[in-house]
Scaffold this active site. Structure first.
Site, PDB file in Angstrom:
ATOM      1  N   ASP A  93      -9.823 -42.704  12.917  1.00  0.00           N
ATOM      2  CA  ASP A  93     -10.904 -43.003  11.980  1.00  0.00           C
ATOM      3  C   ASP A  93     -10.779 -44.476  11.586  1.00  0.00           C
ATOM      4  O   ASP A  93      -9.688 -45.033  11.584  1.00  0.00           O
ATOM      5  CB  ASP A  93     -10.778 -42.079  10.765  1.00  0.00           C
ATOM      6  CG  ASP A  93     -12.056 -42.062   9.949  1.00  0.00           C
ATOM      7  OD1 ASP A  93     -13.017 -42.765  10.326  1.00  0.00           O
ATOM      8  OD2 ASP A  93     -12.086 -41.356   8.937  1.00  0.00           O
ATOM      9  N   ASP A 268     -13.304 -32.479  12.945  1.00  0.00           N
ATOM     10  CA  ASP A 268     -11.942 -32.708  12.474  1.00  0.00           C
ATOM     11  C   ASP A 268     -11.890 -32.335  11.003  1.00  0.00           C
ATOM     12  O   ASP A 268     -12.908 -32.413  10.310  1.00  0.00           O
ATOM     13  CB  ASP A 268     -11.530 -34.187  12.605  1.00  0.00           C
ATOM     14  CG  ASP A 268     -12.107 -35.025  11.468  1.00  0.00           C
ATOM     15  OD1 ASP A 268     -13.283 -35.396  11.561  1.00  0.00           O
ATOM     16  OD2 ASP A 268     -11.396 -35.261  10.466  1.00  0.00           O
ATOM     17  N   CYS A 306      -3.707 -12.306  15.574  1.00  0.00           N
ATOM     18  CA  CYS A 306      -3.452 -13.715  15.915  1.00  0.00           C
ATOM     19  C   CYS A 306      -2.282 -13.822  16.893  1.00  0.00           C
ATOM     20  O   CYS A 306      -1.277 -13.136  16.742  1.00  0.00           O
ATOM     21  CB  CYS A 306      -3.136 -14.497  14.637  1.00  0.00           C
ATOM     22  SG  CYS A 306      -2.738 -16.228  14.923  1.00  0.00           S
ATOM     23  N   CYS A 308      -0.495 -16.623  17.411  1.00  0.00           N
ATOM     24  CA  CYS A 308       0.320 -17.828  17.151  1.00  0.00           C
ATOM     25  C   CYS A 308       1.802 -17.490  16.997  1.00  0.00           C
ATOM     26  O   CYS A 308       2.177 -16.333  16.810  1.00  0.00           O
ATOM     27  CB  CYS A 308      -0.200 -18.572  15.912  1.00  0.00           C
ATOM     28  SG  CYS A 308       0.446 -17.998  14.337  1.00  0.00           S
ATOM     29  N   CYS A 311       2.628 -15.692  13.622  1.00  0.00           N
ATOM     30  CA  CYS A 311       2.260 -14.275  13.557  1.00  0.00           C
ATOM     31  C   CYS A 311       3.066 -13.429  14.545  1.00  0.00           C
ATOM     32  O   CYS A 311       3.253 -12.233  14.354  1.00  0.00           O
ATOM     33  CB  CYS A 311       0.763 -14.109  13.786  1.00  0.00           C
ATOM     34  SG  CYS A 311      -0.208 -14.766  12.403  1.00  0.00           S
ATOM     35  N   HIS A 337      -0.022 -21.409  11.911  1.00  0.00           N
ATOM     36  CA  HIS A 337      -1.046 -20.353  11.917  1.00  0.00           C
ATOM     37  C   HIS A 337      -2.451 -20.924  11.668  1.00  0.00           C
ATOM     38  O   HIS A 337      -3.401 -20.597  12.380  1.00  0.00           O
ATOM     39  CB  HIS A 337      -0.737 -19.267  10.882  1.00  0.00           C
ATOM     40  CG  HIS A 337      -1.898 -18.340  10.704  1.00  0.00           C
ATOM     41  ND1 HIS A 337      -2.192 -17.346  11.612  1.00  0.00           N
ATOM     42  CD2 HIS A 337      -2.893 -18.321   9.770  1.00  0.00           C
ATOM     43  CE1 HIS A 337      -3.318 -16.742  11.235  1.00  0.00           C
ATOM     44  NE2 HIS A 337      -3.754 -17.307  10.124  1.00  0.00           N
TER      45      HIS A 337
END
Ligand SMILES: [Zn+2]
Length: 357
Positions: A93, A268, A306, A308, A311, A337
């Site tokens: 940015d 984003d 999930c 991930c 999890c 997560h």
């Protein structure tokens, strides 16, 4: 520069599209959610963790990194990629937003903006050219131009004044970038506040220049969800069809869904890691607060659906314990997560577009 963006499928049910954006550090499959690593780190996560969540590209911030540690130092290390050990694409940015939100002193002239550092009060100057140069020192794959992000409460006349400066700055940044003949891509930022006719003016002005991509700035700055949806729904379909379209600073699941259905390719937001640090986790249909008593003995993961790392291995009870004991691993696991949740949400929507008949 030859075209770096290819649309591979358009939805027949909405304005959604799936594409591929090619950058010096690899391809990005769009639509895409980009985690934010303001200080050249996605907070509490190693690059391997970020990548394992499925993230393809991350953000860093020109304002923060140019003040500390400085663009020359990062350049001495070979740019942001080796500096922070992230091998994929990076978008930076411009820092315009931070100049206007963090610095307590700023002076705008047609040449640029002078401001005091929020760290030590030292005075700095950003010009359209210097902000491009800073991002080239970072070797960012995607650069953003200096702009004025007007507050959502700005009057029509304020926005008209800000737009005139922003457009002149963006044109100067574009011409400077063009003269460098680099592979790093410079996107435009459409401004115009909550006024649709000023958004149109901004789109008309900026699309006269051959920017490789177009962003919508000045949303998620305190306006209502309805105002945000009006601006996105009005503006995005008017962006060039064959260029990537990026809405800056949004990341709530409902906003991502709305954006994708209206033709947005890139998003984003700091929200997944920020929520994690406040002990909140995304779950299908809402959010969960891990410190709540109800999780004290709960053996289930944050989200049983999930995939991930958090999890797969940890219970709500354990995460709650870590959070209550102020253990930093809680922030890492919950960040994993939340980043995974948003990246996968967008990836699933992309898969849905590709699977349509
Ligand atoms: Zn998870």
């Amino acid at each position: 520069m030859s075209s770096t963006f290819k649309i591979i499928k358009k939805s027949s049910k909405s304005k959604a599209r799936a594409g591929i954006l090619t950058t010096p550090h690899g391809e990005i499959h769009t639509p895409v959610f980009m985690p934010v690593g303001t200080q050249s780190t996605v907070k509490a996560m190693t690059p391997e963790m970020v990548k394992e969540c499925g993230a393809q590209i991350i953000l860093a911030n020109t304002y923060h990194l140019s003040l500390r540690p400085g663009a020359d130092l990062i350049n001495d290390f070979g740019g942001l990629h080796p500096w922070m050990n992230w091998k994929g694409p990076i978008l930076t940015d411009s820092g315009g937003y931070q100049v206007f939100s963090l610095s307590n002193m700023r002076k705008i002239t047609p040449e640029g903006v002078s401001f005091k550092s929020h760290i030590d009060g030292s005075v700095h100057h950003f010009s359209p050219k210097s902000v491009v140069e800073l991002q080239l020192k970072f070797n960012s794959d995607i650069l953003m131009p200096l702009d004025i992000c007007s507050p959502h409460t700005a009057t029509e006349q304020d926005i008209i004044n800000d737009l005139a400066i922003t457009h002149a700055w963006e044109k100067e940044a574009y011409l400077h970038w063009k003269s460098k003949d680099v592979q790093n891509q410079l996107f435009a930022i459409v401004q115009g506040g909550m006024f649709t006719h000023l958004r149109d003016q901004s789109i008309d002005f900026l699309t006269q220049l051959d920017f490789p991509g177009f962003a919508l700035g000045g949303v998620s700055v305190g306006e209502s969800r309805q105002e945000m949806e009006t601006i996105i729904g009005h503006s995005i379909p008017k962006f060039p069809e064959n260029k990537p379209r990026y809405v800056m600073g949004i990341g709530l699941p409902e906003n991502l869904k709305f954006g994708i259905e209206h033709g947005v390719d890139m998003f984003d937001c700091v929200i997944p890691t920020r929520l994690a640090r406040h002990g909140q986790a995304f779950i299908p249909g809402g959010k969960l607060t891990i410190k709540n008593e109800i999780h004290k003995k709960d053996p289930s993961p944050i989200d049983p659906t999930c995939a991930c790392y958090c999890c797969a291995h940890y219970s709500r009870a354990y995460l709650r314990h870590l959070f209550m004991a102020k253990e930093i691993l809680a922030l890492t696991l919950m960040s994993i997560h939340n980043v995974h949740f948003l990246v996968q949400l967008v990836d699933k929507m992309r898969a849905g577009i590709l699977e349509e008949d």
